[in-house]
Design a protein around this motif. Structure first.
Motif, PDB file in Angstrom:
ATOM      1  N   THR A 152       0.822  -1.205   0.000  1.00 20.90           N
ATOM      2  CA  THR A 152       0.000   0.000   0.000  1.00 20.90           C
ATOM      3  C   THR A 152       0.856   1.255   0.000  1.00 20.90           C
ATOM      4  OG1 THR A 152      -1.819  -1.133   1.119  1.00 20.90           O
ATOM      5  CG2 THR A 152      -1.773   1.266   1.280  1.00 20.90           C
ATOM      6  N   ALA A 153       1.940   1.242   0.790  1.00 16.31           N
ATOM      7  CA  ALA A 153       2.838   2.405   0.832  1.00 16.31           C
ATOM      8  C   ALA A 153       3.444   2.664  -0.540  1.00 16.31           C
ATOM      9  CB  ALA A 153       3.935   2.168   1.865  1.00 16.31           C
ATOM     10  N   MET A 154       3.811   1.588  -1.259  1.00 12.34           N
ATOM     11  CA  MET A 154       4.396   1.756  -2.599  1.00 12.34           C
ATOM     12  C   MET A 154       3.363   2.275  -3.599  1.00 12.34           C
ATOM     13  SD  MET A 154       7.613   1.069  -2.334  1.00 12.34           S
ATOM     14  CE  MET A 154       7.375   1.998  -0.808  1.00 12.34           C
ATOM     15  N   SER A 155       2.108   1.820  -3.447  1.00 12.08           N
ATOM     16  CA  SER A 155       1.045   2.329  -4.323  1.00 12.08           C
ATOM     17  C   SER A 155       0.834   3.823  -4.105  1.00 12.08           C
ATOM     18  CB  SER A 155      -0.251   1.568  -4.056  1.00 12.08           C
ATOM     19  OG  SER A 155      -1.323   2.131  -4.781  1.00 12.08           O
ATOM     20  N   LEU A 156       0.811   4.233  -2.837  1.00 10.40           N
ATOM     21  CA  LEU A 156       0.662   5.662  -2.529  1.00 10.40           C
ATOM     22  C   LEU A 156       1.871   6.451  -3.015  1.00 10.40           C
ATOM     23  CD1 LEU A 156      -0.733   5.331   1.113  1.00 10.40           C
ATOM     24  CD2 LEU A 156      -2.033   5.913  -0.953  1.00 10.40           C
ATOM     25  N   PHE A 157       3.049   5.877  -2.851  1.00 13.06           N
ATOM     26  CA  PHE A 157       4.269   6.550  -3.299  1.00 13.06           C
ATOM     27  C   PHE A 157       4.205   6.805  -4.804  1.00 13.06           C
ATOM     28  CE2 PHE A 157       8.505   6.760  -5.020  1.00 13.06           C
ATOM     29  CZ  PHE A 157       9.240   7.484  -4.094  1.00 13.06           C
ATOM     30  N   ASP A 158       3.811   5.785  -5.561  1.00 15.36           N
ATOM     31  CA  ASP A 158       3.776   5.925  -7.019  1.00 15.36           C
ATOM     32  C   ASP A 158       2.844   7.055  -7.442  1.00 15.36           C
ATOM     33  OD1 ASP A 158       5.562   3.850  -7.254  1.00 15.36           O
ATOM     34  OD2 ASP A 158       4.025   2.318  -7.651  1.00 15.36           O
ATOM     35  N   GLN A 159       1.772   7.281  -6.672  1.00 17.71           N
ATOM     36  CA  GLN A 159       0.835   8.345  -7.026  1.00 17.71           C
ATOM     37  C   GLN A 159       1.328   9.728  -6.599  1.00 17.71           C
ATOM     38  OE1 GLN A 159      -3.472   7.091  -6.323  1.00 17.71           O
ATOM     39  NE2 GLN A 159      -2.405   5.384  -5.323  1.00 17.71           N
ATOM     40  N   ALA A 160       2.209   9.756  -5.585  1.00 14.11           N
ATOM     41  CA  ALA A 160       2.691  11.052  -5.080  1.00 14.11           C
ATOM     42  C   ALA A 160       4.065  11.424  -5.616  1.00 14.11           C
ATOM     43  CB  ALA A 160       2.743  11.015  -3.551  1.00 14.11           C
ATOM     44  N   PRO A 174      -7.700  -8.191   0.574  1.00 12.30           N
ATOM     45  CA  PRO A 174      -7.039  -7.081  -0.138  1.00 12.30           C
ATOM     46  C   PRO A 174      -7.821  -5.782   0.003  1.00 12.30           C
ATOM     47  CG  PRO A 174      -8.104  -8.571  -1.690  1.00 12.30           C
ATOM     48  CD  PRO A 174      -8.163  -9.238  -0.356  1.00 12.30           C
ATOM     49  N   LEU A 175      -7.101  -4.688  -0.016  1.00 13.77           N
ATOM     50  CA  LEU A 175      -7.740  -3.372   0.021  1.00 13.77           C
ATOM     51  C   LEU A 175      -8.359  -3.062  -1.331  1.00 13.77           C
ATOM     52  CD1 LEU A 175      -5.155  -1.012   1.784  1.00 13.77           C
ATOM     53  CD2 LEU A 175      -7.276  -1.897   2.736  1.00 13.77           C
ATOM     54  N   PRO A 176      -9.347  -2.184  -1.337  1.00  9.78           N
ATOM     55  CA  PRO A 176      -9.833  -1.683  -2.622  1.00  9.78           C
ATOM     56  C   PRO A 176      -8.790  -0.729  -3.207  1.00  9.78           C
ATOM     57  CG  PRO A 176     -10.828  -0.451  -0.843  1.00  9.78           C
ATOM     58  CD  PRO A 176     -10.032  -1.563  -0.196  1.00  9.78           C
ATOM     59  N   VAL A 177      -9.057  -0.274  -4.403  1.00 11.33           N
ATOM     60  CA  VAL A 177      -8.161   0.701  -5.011  1.00 11.33           C
ATOM     61  C   VAL A 177      -8.176   1.989  -4.187  1.00 11.33           C
ATOM     62  CG1 VAL A 177      -7.716   2.117  -7.041  1.00 11.33           C
ATOM     63  CG2 VAL A 177      -8.461  -0.269  -7.308  1.00 11.33           C
ATOM     64  N   VAL A 178      -6.995   2.426  -3.789  1.00 12.49           N
ATOM     65  CA  VAL A 178      -6.872   3.657  -3.011  1.00 12.49           C
ATOM     66  C   VAL A 178      -6.279   4.723  -3.926  1.00 12.49           C
ATOM     67  CG1 VAL A 178      -5.857   4.752  -0.979  1.00 12.49           C
ATOM     68  CG2 VAL A 178      -6.502   2.327  -0.905  1.00 12.49           C
ATOM     69  N   GLU A 179      -7.011   5.803  -4.118  1.00 13.61           N
ATOM     70  CA  GLU A 179      -6.546   6.877  -5.000  1.00 13.61           C
ATOM     71  C   GLU A 179      -6.056   8.048  -4.164  1.00 13.61           C
ATOM     72  OE1 GLU A 179      -9.673   7.941  -7.648  1.00 13.61           O
ATOM     73  OE2 GLU A 179      -9.843   5.930  -8.540  1.00 13.61           O
ATOM     74  N   LEU A 180      -4.870   8.525  -4.501  1.00 15.99           N
ATOM     75  CA  LEU A 180      -4.280   9.648  -3.783  1.00 15.99           C
ATOM     76  C   LEU A 180      -3.830  10.713  -4.766  1.00 15.99           C
ATOM     77  CD1 LEU A 180      -3.175  10.888  -1.104  1.00 15.99           C
ATOM     78  CD2 LEU A 180      -1.010   9.730  -1.630  1.00 15.99           C
ATOM     79  N   ASP A 181      -4.303  11.938  -4.559  1.00 17.82           N
ATOM     80  CA  ASP A 181      -3.823  13.101  -5.313  1.00 17.82           C
ATOM     81  C   ASP A 181      -3.157  14.042  -4.330  1.00 17.82           C
ATOM     82  OD1 ASP A 181      -4.787  12.281  -7.800  1.00 17.82           O
ATOM     83  OD2 ASP A 181      -6.782  13.127  -7.408  1.00 17.82           O
ATOM     84  N   VAL A 182      -1.983  14.517  -4.679  1.00 15.69           N
ATOM     85  CA  VAL A 182      -1.309  15.485  -3.813  1.00 15.69           C
ATOM     86  C   VAL A 182      -1.054  16.760  -4.599  1.00 15.69           C
ATOM     87  CG1 VAL A 182      -0.241  13.691  -2.409  1.00 15.69           C
ATOM     88  CG2 VAL A 182       1.010  14.623  -4.348  1.00 15.69           C
TER      89      VAL A 182
END
Length: 506
Positions: A343-351, A455-463
């Protein structure tokens, strides 16, 4: 734009290692050819940084100009090399500074590259790696390696290319000369008392080393090379230092009354003021460890740093192995750690792009996720604080002190209130990105607080600057009320990091 992953080494690429020692600064530049490193340039300058230590963690301003001038010259030589191909290491003197950043900030500016401070045992590992590559070991045979620097002495036993015992002592040619011969005078009584005192420090690990044993001993520093040169010029040995030759040099040196009056065959004027301290350390080591003969290696820590860089390029990064060892030692739930890391890597890729994060940030965030729960081995209450202490104060092979403090800051700030003091130990140039990685880790840990294997659902992050917009499926949030409550609490805490969290459902 964020720093992209460095492409693998190819023939002709250049690497550089910079060693900010307590006595001398060294730089080695190598070219990568046919899978090997070929040294193309070596630069050494005597800086004597340790002379500026005041005993209270301060550094005499008078030594700064010669240190910065030297680094500026080094920087000119490597100014075209990309940052991932250069590694600069600071050792004992900088370790002793109460405020290392007061030196490191101008030093990094002069060099044009970041500088890492390494702990004594990590310095020992790099020294052994350099000696082993410069003097290939015989299979199945162990080797003792010793390096007497300006402020510290490292003693290692290794097999092959791996250091199996590593020790670092607060004694070196400059520090020991100042400690026992600070007024410039030497005599037999002082020598005997000082040798006894230093021998007691070696005794802390002497029995362990003797029991493990070694087939040969090698020295890797300028101090040991200078002693060997004197031994050869006095016709005591041909290519080594023995117990008898060391005793003969000691007796000859003690015929002089002052450091300034010392005159020995093969001893340079540059080495003369600190020779007595270095000889004293080696004399004590020979006696305490039972060393009979020591050969000299032309390779040392700077070459070890080069081969460490090469290993990282080949996906043989010792830091990965160290993180796995921490997980095993502290019985980490590796499945939970893997979920948090994903999850941290998924958030990282978006930020990554908008926050201008880089590959080093990604690695440190992944490592922090893998060991974020190590503090649980002590207690569940405040486990993030316990974990941060373990990370910062453990002997973690491959990591510089700077990296360990950064990793500790991430582990410390994974939950609860922000801890600004933990970021104070991170170099100023890194703080902004480290804080943002801490925010990503906090969200990843929070999303997996229940240790649910689903598994988590898709988590979308915009910064966007200091604002974080998190989107989660409404149905999923309704089915996880604790997570929703945690996210609402997080919204109240993040202003402490200078950021705002906005939560939306999709």
């Amino acid at each position: 734009m964020p720093t992209e992953a460095t492409p693998p080494l190819k023939d002709g690429d250049m690497l550089a290692a910079v060693d900010l020692g307590s006595n001398s600064f060294h730089m080695v530049v190598a070219r990568y050819l046919l899978g090997q490193l070929r040294i193309v340039d070596r630069i050494k300058e005597t800086v004597r940084l340790a002379e500026g230590l005041d005993g209270q963690g301060g550094l005499d301003p008078s030594v700064m100009p010669r240190a910065l001038d030297c680094l500026a010259r080094f920087g000119q030589r490597i100014r075209t090399l990309p940052a991932p191909r250069v590694r600069a290491i600071a050792t004992n003197t900088v370790r002793q500074l109460a405020n290392p950043q007061s030196f490191l900030m101008p030093a990094e500016t002069a060099l044009g590259h970041g500088i890492e401070v390494v702990a004594g045992r990590e310095e020992a590992r790099l020294i052994y790696l350099g000696v082993a590559h410069g003097n290939p070991p015989e299979p199945g045979r162990s080797r003792l390696v010793m390096d007497i620097g300006g402020g510290s002495t490292e003693v290692i036993i290794g097999q092959g290319f791996e250091a199996v015992e590593r020790e670092s002592l607060q004694m070196g040619c400059i520090a020991t000369t100042r400690r026992f011969f600070g007024d410039g005078r030497i005599n037999r009584k002082r020598w005997k008392e000082a040798r006894t005192e230093l021998a007691a420090e070696f005794q802390q690990f002497a029995e362990t080393y003797r029991r493990r044993g070694w087939h040969e001993a090698m020295g890797s520093s300028g101090t040991i090379k200078a002693i060997c040169d004197v031994s050869v010029k006095m016709k005591l040995t041909k290519v080594s230092i023995t117990q008898d030759s060391l005793a003969a040099i000691r007796e000859k040196l003690l015929d002089f009354d002052t450091l300034e009056s010392i005159r020995l065959p093969g001893l340079s004027n540059e080495r003369r003021p600190i020779f007595a301290g270095g000889l004293l350390v080696l004399d004590a080591a020979f006696g305490a460890l039972g060393i009979e003969r020591m050969y000299v290696s032309d390779h040392a820590m700077r070459e070890g740093v080069l081969y460490d860089l090469l290993g990282r390029d080949r996906q043989e990064d010792p830091r990965d192995q160290s993180i796995r060892a921490l997980q095993a030692r502290y019985e980490v739930d590796t499945e939970q750690a893997a979920r948090v890391e994903a999850t941290a890597m998924s958030l990282f890729d978006q930020a990554e792009l908008p926050w201008r994060l880089d590959l080093d940030n990604r690695r440190l965030l992944a490592w922090a996720a893998r060991i974020h729960e190590i503090g649980l081995v002590i207690a569940h209450s405040q486990y993030h604080q316990h974990g941060a202490y373990l990370v910062e104060n453990s002997d973690i092979a491959g990591f510089s002190r700077t990296e360990q403090q950064t990793l500790a800051a991430l582990v410390r700030n994974q939950r609860r209130n922000p801890n600004p003091a933990s970021f104070d130990k991170v170099p100023d140039r890194l703080v902004a990105n480290v804080q943002r990685c801490a925010l990503l880790l906090r969200l990843a840990v929070l999303m997996h607080r229940s240790h649910d294997r689903d598994p988590l659902p898709v988590v979308e992050l915009d910064v966007d600057g200091d604002e974080m917009l998190l989107r989660l499926p409404k149905r999923w949030l309704e089915g996880h009320p604790l997570t929703r409550l945690d996210l609402e609490t997080e919204r109240e805490l993040l202003p402490g990091y200078g950021h705002q969290l906005v939560l939306r459902t999709i």
